[in-house]
Design an enzyme around this catalytic site. Structure first.
Site, short mmCIF file in Angstrom:
data_model
loop_
_atom_site.label_atom_id
_atom_site.label_comp_id
_atom_site.label_asym_id
_atom_site.label_seq_id
_atom_site.Cartn_x
_atom_site.Cartn_y
_atom_site.Cartn_z
N PRO A 1 -39.51 -18.38 -16.40
CA PRO A 1 -39.97 -17.13 -17.01
C PRO A 1 -41.41 -16.72 -16.69
O PRO A 1 -41.85 -15.65 -17.11
CB PRO A 1 -39.81 -17.38 -18.52
N LYS B 1 -39.40 -12.02 -14.90
CA LYS B 1 -38.46 -11.29 -14.03
C LYS B 1 -37.00 -11.33 -14.48
O LYS B 1 -36.20 -10.50 -14.04
CB LYS B 1 -38.52 -11.87 -12.60
N TYR C 1 -45.31 -8.20 -10.08
CA TYR C 1 -45.19 -8.31 -11.54
C TYR C 1 -44.65 -7.02 -12.14
O TYR C 1 -43.78 -7.04 -13.01
CB TYR C 1 -46.55 -8.64 -12.16
N HIS D 1 -48.35 -1.75 -21.18
CA HIS D 1 -49.44 -2.64 -20.77
C HIS D 1 -49.87 -2.30 -19.35
O HIS D 1 -49.05 -2.25 -18.44
CB HIS D 1 -49.00 -4.11 -20.84
N TYR E 1 -52.29 -15.32 -19.12
CA TYR E 1 -51.69 -16.44 -18.41
C TYR E 1 -52.82 -17.42 -18.09
O TYR E 1 -53.76 -17.06 -17.36
CB TYR E 1 -51.04 -15.98 -17.10
P1 RFL Z 1 -27.48 -13.65 -20.97
O1 RFL Z 1 -28.54 -12.99 -21.77
O2 RFL Z 1 -27.47 -15.14 -20.91
O3 RFL Z 1 -26.10 -13.13 -21.54
C1 RFL Z 1 -24.87 -13.73 -21.20
C2 RFL Z 1 -23.91 -13.45 -22.31
O4 RFL Z 1 -22.63 -13.97 -21.96
C3 RFL Z 1 -22.07 -14.62 -23.09
N1 RFL Z 1 -21.08 -15.59 -22.60
C4 RFL Z 1 -19.75 -15.42 -22.70
N2 RFL Z 1 -19.02 -14.42 -23.24
C5 RFL Z 1 -17.67 -14.55 -23.21
N3 RFL Z 1 -17.03 -15.64 -22.67
C6 RFL Z 1 -17.73 -16.66 -22.13
N4 RFL Z 1 -17.09 -17.71 -21.60
C7 RFL Z 1 -19.15 -16.56 -22.11
N5 RFL Z 1 -20.15 -17.36 -21.66
C8 RFL Z 1 -21.30 -16.76 -21.97
C9 RFL Z 1 -23.27 -15.24 -23.78
O5 RFL Z 1 -23.01 -15.55 -25.15
C10 RFL Z 1 -24.31 -14.16 -23.59
O6 RFL Z 1 -24.32 -13.23 -24.67
O7 RFL Z 1 -27.49 -13.13 -19.48
P2 RFL Z 1 -27.82 -11.66 -18.86
O8 RFL Z 1 -27.14 -10.59 -19.65
O9 RFL Z 1 -27.59 -11.76 -17.42
O10 RFL Z 1 -29.38 -11.46 -19.17
C11 RFL Z 1 -30.34 -12.24 -18.54
C12 RFL Z 1 -31.51 -12.52 -19.48
O11 RFL Z 1 -31.05 -12.90 -20.76
C13 RFL Z 1 -32.41 -13.62 -18.91
O12 RFL Z 1 -32.66 -13.42 -17.52
C14 RFL Z 1 -33.77 -13.74 -19.56
O13 RFL Z 1 -33.72 -13.75 -20.96
C15 RFL Z 1 -34.40 -15.05 -19.04
N6 RFL Z 1 -35.28 -15.66 -20.01
C16 RFL Z 1 -36.52 -15.17 -20.10
N7 RFL Z 1 -36.92 -14.20 -19.22
C17 RFL Z 1 -38.16 -13.69 -19.31
O14 RFL Z 1 -38.50 -12.80 -18.54
N8 RFL Z 1 -39.03 -14.17 -20.30
C18 RFL Z 1 -38.66 -15.13 -21.21
O15 RFL Z 1 -39.43 -15.52 -22.07
C19 RFL Z 1 -37.37 -15.67 -21.13
N9 RFL Z 1 -36.96 -16.63 -21.99
C20 RFL Z 1 -34.83 -16.69 -20.85
C21 RFL Z 1 -35.70 -17.14 -21.87
C22 RFL Z 1 -33.56 -17.28 -20.74
C23 RFL Z 1 -33.13 -18.30 -21.57
N10 RFL Z 1 -31.85 -18.91 -21.35
C24 RFL Z 1 -30.86 -18.24 -20.56
C25 RFL Z 1 -31.53 -20.23 -21.63
C26 RFL Z 1 -35.27 -18.14 -22.75
C27 RFL Z 1 -34.00 -18.71 -22.61
C28 RFL Z 1 -33.62 -19.75 -23.63
C1 PHB Z 2 -42.45 -13.11 -23.55
O1 PHB Z 2 -43.06 -12.21 -24.18
O2 PHB Z 2 -41.54 -13.77 -24.09
C2 PHB Z 2 -42.81 -13.38 -22.16
C3 PHB Z 2 -43.71 -12.57 -21.50
C4 PHB Z 2 -44.06 -12.84 -20.19
C5 PHB Z 2 -43.51 -13.92 -19.53
C6 PHB Z 2 -42.59 -14.72 -20.19
C7 PHB Z 2 -42.24 -14.46 -21.51
O3 PHB Z 2 -43.87 -14.19 -18.26
#
Ligand code: RFL
Ligand code: PHB
Length: 399
Positions: free
Chosen positions: A295, A299, A387, A72, A201
């Site tokens: 989100p 980042k 971004y 993109h 956005y």
């Molecule tokens: P993760 O992905 O939360 O992975 C952590 C892993 O640790 C495991 N865990 C354990 N394992 C063993 N023993 C324990 N006691 C444990 N406790 C936990 C968990 O099962 C899991 O597999 O963290 P990591 O690897 O640092 O990655 C970070 C990203 O996942 C996160 O920053 C992003 O996904 C944030 N985020 C989003 N970011 C975006 O840029 N766009 C989004 O749309 C977006 N949606 C989200 C999100 C984060 C969410 N969380 C954390 C609630 C949506 C959600 C629901």
């Molecule tokens: C997504 O595709 O899930 C997404 C993309 C951009 C954002 C947040 C989530 O800022």
């Protein structure tokens, strides 16, 4: 069992770290609480910075990303019933981002690690980390119904915001800085072709909306909703109608999203949080275990990747030279970038969402700021640089 680097959590940060260490000839064990299918299906982020994509490719985990990822070159901002496109390469000297979902990054890393890497145990729940400030820290976990221990040279907490590693930093050495936002996102996944080429956005009188995508046939859409919203109060038709209303612009009165079956629906609360320092003794925190962002700036996943790149470099340096200098610098090195991303994510969030207690004055300020981004190349470049991701090794701050 003993390993050089014990990794708690098999999300993107734990899996990428294990891969980078494997490539550097350093052994590790990954302990993940959930089963493989759960970890691979968890719907989360969708945007990779170029630097994150480059690291995945260089680590040998980028074959599918290069085939199926969608590059993109910009985003669209909608506000005041007008649309404005930001052209990333033009504003940043050539940078772009990739649409490639976190689920796919995780699937690629799991498959690669199970084929080539060290132990990756699913349904292995860590209960405690002991002796973080000793030479031989220990992880206690349960696996297949039995209590187990793993001794390590180093322990890395990649266990997300609700993990246990952060709590192993003694309370007197850690500080958590936090902000909870007065709104959430209702996110849907839909089998509907995106009618837009780039992410949209939208700031609107009725609140924020975001149009993203997972593939040419699958849309990912978000609506700002009040905290505590029950997804059951949002039947599919209500969501589609609300999205169309928030994205509406005067120049294209007939503009509508393409509708299709909704295959996932969830409410996500929004929070900013940073724990400092990101290490204690031989325990290091990476990714969401150390910091989370709302989100809106896309980042979270990219920050997690950067942390583990810095860590993997530090371990490779230790292996090659015997020096722990880069490990000692880890927290300071990461926090500078973390706080930049925290600021950008806060800026995007507070500029685009409507706080339920916001005054008309504050709404005018938001619109003025968005107008500035739309009319000033400098303001647009500032947004585009953040971004698409700032350089991994920025110039040192002047003293
Ligand atoms: P993760 O992905 O939360 O992975 C952590 C892993 O640790 C495991 N865990 C354990 N394992 C063993 N023993 C324990 N006691 C444990 N406790 C936990 C968990 O099962 C899991 O597999 O963290 P990591 O690897 O640092 O990655 C970070 C990203 O996942 C996160 O920053 C992003 O996904 C944030 N985020 C989003 N970011 C975006 O840029 N766009 C989004 O749309 C977006 N949606 C989200 C999100 C984060 C969410 N969380 C954390 C609630 C949506 C959600 C629901
Ligand atoms: C997504 O595709 O899930 C997404 C993309 C951009 C954002 C947040 C989530 O800022």
């Amino acid at each position: 069992m003993h390993t050089t680097v014990g990794i708690i959590g098999g999300g993107p940060s734990g899996l990428l770290l294990a891969r980078l260490l494997h490539n550097a000839g350093i052994d590790s064990v990954v302990l993940e609480r959930r089963d493989r299918a759960y970890v691979e299906q968890r719907q989360r982020a969708g945007i990779l910075e170029q630097a994150t994509a480059d690291v995945l490719i260089a680590a040998g985990a980028g074959a599918r990303l290069q085939r199926e990822g969608i590059p993109h070159d910009g985003i669209e901002l909608r506000f005041g019933r007008r649309a404005h496109r930001l052209d990333f390469p033009a504003l940043t000297g050539g940078r772009r981002v990739w649409v490639y979902a976190q689920t796919e990054v995780v699937k690629d890393l799991v498959a690669l690690h199970l084929a080539e890497g060290g132990p990756l145990l699913f349904e292995a729940e860590v209960r405690a980390v002991e002796g973080a400030d000793t030479e031989r820290p220990l992880i206690r976990y349960t696996h297949e119904g039995r209590e187990q221990t793993l001794t390590c040279d180093y322990v890395i907490g990649c266990d997300g915001y609700h993990g246990v590693a952060r709590t192993a930093l003694p309370e007197q050495v850690r500080t958590t800085y936090e902000r909870v936002y007065p709104y959430s996102w209702l996110g849907i996944l839909a089998e509907a072709a995106p009618v837009y080429d780039e992410l949209i956005y939208a700031h609107s009188e009725r609140g924020f909306a975001l149009a993203s995508m997972r593939s040419p046939t699958v849309s990912r859409l978000y609506l700002q909703v009040p905290n505590g919203t029950d997804p059951a109060d949002w039947p599919d038709e209500r969501i589609w109608d609300e999205l169309d209303t928030r994205f509406a612009i005067d120049a294209e009165p007939g503009w509508r999203l393409k509708r299709g079956p909704v295959t996932g629906k969830a409410v996500l609360p929004m929070r900013s949080s940073v724990t400092e320092p990101m290490c204690h003794g031989r325990l290091f925190l990476a990714g969401d275990a150390a910091h989370i962002v709302p989100p809106t700036g896309a980042k979270g996943l990219n920050l997690a990747a950067t942390d583990v790149i810095v860590l993997a470099r530090a371990f490779a340096h230790l292996k090659e030279t015997g020096s722990t200098a880069l490990l000692e610098a880890y927290s300071d090195t990461c926090l500078r970038r973390v706080w930049r991303a925290e600021h950008f994510s806060w800026f995007m969030t507070t500029t685009l969402h409507t706080d339920p207690h916001q005054s008309p004055f504050e709404t005018r300020l938001q619109l003025s700021q968005l107008d500035r981004v739309a009319s000033s190349p400098h303001a647009a470049a500032e947004l585009a640089e953040n971004y698409t991701g700032l350089p991994l090794d920025p110039a040192p701050a002047s003293v």
